[in-house]
Design an enzyme around this catalytic site. Sequence first.
Site, short mmCIF file in Angstrom:
data_model
loop_
_atom_site.label_atom_id
_atom_site.label_comp_id
_atom_site.label_asym_id
_atom_site.label_seq_id
_atom_site.Cartn_x
_atom_site.Cartn_y
_atom_site.Cartn_z
N HIS A 184 53.59 54.82 103.81
CA HIS A 184 54.71 55.02 105.53
C HIS A 184 55.88 54.42 104.90
O HIS A 184 56.14 54.22 103.98
CB HIS A 184 53.73 52.98 105.91
CG HIS A 184 53.89 52.83 107.29
ND1 HIS A 184 55.80 52.51 107.96
CD2 HIS A 184 52.96 53.29 108.25
CE1 HIS A 184 55.27 52.54 108.88
NE2 HIS A 184 53.78 53.22 109.54
N ASP B 101 45.99 53.49 108.53
CA ASP B 101 45.08 54.26 108.64
C ASP B 101 43.31 54.29 107.89
O ASP B 101 42.75 54.55 108.09
CB ASP B 101 45.35 55.04 108.78
CG ASP B 101 46.19 55.96 110.31
OD1 ASP B 101 45.47 55.97 111.13
OD2 ASP B 101 46.97 57.07 110.55
N1 ACO Z 1 49.61 59.92 98.51
C1 ACO Z 1 50.53 60.21 96.92
N2 ACO Z 1 51.86 60.33 97.46
C2 ACO Z 1 52.48 59.64 98.11
C3 ACO Z 1 52.02 59.48 98.83
C4 ACO Z 1 50.19 59.78 98.73
N3 ACO Z 1 49.87 59.42 100.10
N4 ACO Z 1 52.48 58.83 100.40
C5 ACO Z 1 54.07 59.71 99.46
N5 ACO Z 1 53.39 60.07 98.08
C6 ACO Z 1 55.47 60.67 97.31
C7 ACO Z 1 55.52 61.47 97.78
O1 ACO Z 1 55.30 62.12 97.00
C8 ACO Z 1 57.10 61.31 96.76
O2 ACO Z 1 57.13 61.30 95.10
P1 ACO Z 1 58.10 62.22 94.66
O3 ACO Z 1 59.10 61.14 95.72
O4 ACO Z 1 58.43 62.05 93.77
O5 ACO Z 1 58.36 63.11 95.13
C9 ACO Z 1 57.18 59.78 97.59
O6 ACO Z 1 56.03 58.68 97.61
C10 ACO Z 1 58.08 58.88 98.26
O7 ACO Z 1 57.13 59.88 99.90
P2 ACO Z 1 57.46 60.57 100.93
O8 ACO Z 1 56.55 61.65 102.00
O9 ACO Z 1 59.25 61.23 100.88
O10 ACO Z 1 58.03 59.38 102.01
P3 ACO Z 1 57.84 59.33 103.14
O11 ACO Z 1 58.91 58.48 103.37
O12 ACO Z 1 58.37 60.70 103.56
O13 ACO Z 1 56.29 59.64 104.17
C11 ACO Z 1 54.01 59.04 104.38
C12 ACO Z 1 55.44 58.79 104.58
C13 ACO Z 1 54.51 60.59 105.39
C14 ACO Z 1 53.61 57.94 105.58
C15 ACO Z 1 54.06 59.67 103.75
O14 ACO Z 1 53.43 58.51 102.78
C16 ACO Z 1 52.12 60.12 103.65
O15 ACO Z 1 52.53 60.72 103.72
N6 ACO Z 1 51.44 59.18 103.78
C17 ACO Z 1 49.70 59.64 103.97
C18 ACO Z 1 49.39 60.45 105.30
C19 ACO Z 1 49.09 58.68 106.15
O16 ACO Z 1 48.90 58.47 105.47
N7 ACO Z 1 49.81 58.95 107.17
C20 ACO Z 1 50.51 57.79 108.08
C21 ACO Z 1 50.60 57.22 108.01
S1 ACO Z 1 50.59 55.43 109.56
C22 ACO Z 1 51.44 56.10 110.81
O17 ACO Z 1 52.02 57.12 111.05
C23 ACO Z 1 50.32 55.56 111.35
#
Ligand code: ACO
Length: 432
Positions: free
Chosen positions: A308, A366
């Site tokens: 998140h 979620d």
């Molecule tokens: N699984 C594996 N790796 C992940 C995940 C995940 N679910 N989420 C983040 N990471 C990793 C990224 O690859 C990145 O790794 P790196 O530093 O080696 O490149 C690091 O964690 C940071 O991730 P970002 O995408 O930069 O984090 P951001 O804050 O931009 O994104 C997000 C947050 C979009 C929620 C992300 O965690 C994600 O895609 N999660 C899965 C989708 C999800 O569950 N979305 C619902 C969010 S809640 C809502 O909207 C109600």
Amino acid sequence: METTSTSLKAHVEVMGRIVELPLVVGTEQEVAIDGQQLRSETGAILLDPGFGNTGACMSKITFIDGERGILRYRGYPIEELATGAGFLEVASLLIHGELPNEAEFAAFEDEVRHHTMLHENYRRFFDALPMDAHPMPTCAAAIGALSTFYQGDLARDDVRTHVIRLIAKMPTIVAYSYKHSIGQPPVYPRNDLGYAANFLHMMFSTPCEPYRVDSVKARALERLLILHADHEQNCSTSTVRLVGSSNANLYASIAAGISALWGPLHGGANQEVIEMLTRIEAEGGDADAYVARARQRGDSTRLMGFGHRVYKNFDPRAVLLKHSCSELRDTMDVRSSRLLDIAFRLEEIALEDDYFIRRRLYPNVDFYSGILYLMLGIPVNLFTAMFALGRMPGWIAHWLEMKQDPSTRIGRPRQIYVGPTKRPYLPRPERS
Ligand code: ACO
């Protein structure tokens, strides 16, 4: 909008020039540098892709502390609202700013009950769409279309009726979109039922067979809706504010918010969670192998429902929903129960895995909501529309707050241009 005034200043040095910028402190001691004069004073702008460090407004609606896993609507902890209040009570709190007393609640509920029906022309509207249409664009179009049915009212300043219509008609729109997708006639709302119970009735009864609403399921749905009701400046809410800042009407602004919520990185994640759990189940239930893929560099697999932008220790909504899943386990069908086992296992592995620990990735709202929706009989492709149903009061509250704030200006971010510098136009035959 008032803030705690402070004499503290930030000093920013830009290419040798030091400027003093005011600090703004919120009621929970959150600090911001007021950068409104930054560009006029220095010529520089703040570059912040994804707006992770940008406050776009001041708001009195929802407080989140992602480090401590705190979520409060208008000061009330989410845990207390989710266990003590109903969805319409929370909607009234978000929209009006205070919890309603008995008389205020009765009036609000009565108004919502009496605006649940859709104009009969909506039948033709739904008929015009393909049967396999995803419910999110259907809902966005249907909400946008409300401004074509209430054009006269839009010209007037009284926004209250529009607010009531949106809260009242959204369940009917979501249920109609479902009925359309399975080839059944739409079921009219029943105003003698509560908000969640009426929604379940419109979803699952048919003209030839009534549906007895299970009060345990109706209560579980109310809790889901409450937990989704607001989440401050997320992607869809910021969209609603941004669209509304151009003076677009409430229906158009909310329709845009629904489109933003549709994306798999936002509201679409709950659908993706169930698809992920189903895939893992089909491949033999090996949760370890999936987690290994999700942490693999170069593999785009993500553990959906994990991570998140704001919550970095736990998401309090996920904790409450996990609890609901455990409470309702006995009433679950075999499939939901199996998927729940896989979800528990994935969470267990990920929370002990160095990759997830270092990046502070925890289950978000979620991760468990999809399993609860399955238990309620909600089909997977309707999950995001359920999220939109719950988020409606939050979107409305933010739109109203934005309109009432005298400091609101049309939203218009800037950019740093990195394209080609000036070059002459060549007629086509002269280009290599
Ligand atoms: N699984 C594996 N790796 C992940 C995940 C995940 N679910 N989420 C983040 N990471 C990793 C990224 O690859 C990145 O790794 P790196 O530093 O080696 O490149 C690091 O964690 C940071 O991730 P970002 O995408 O930069 O984090 P951001 O804050 O931009 O994104 C997000 C947050 C979009 C929620 C992300 O965690 C994600 O895609 N999660 C899965 C989708 C999800 O569950 N979305 C619902 C969010 S809640 C809502 O909207 C109600």
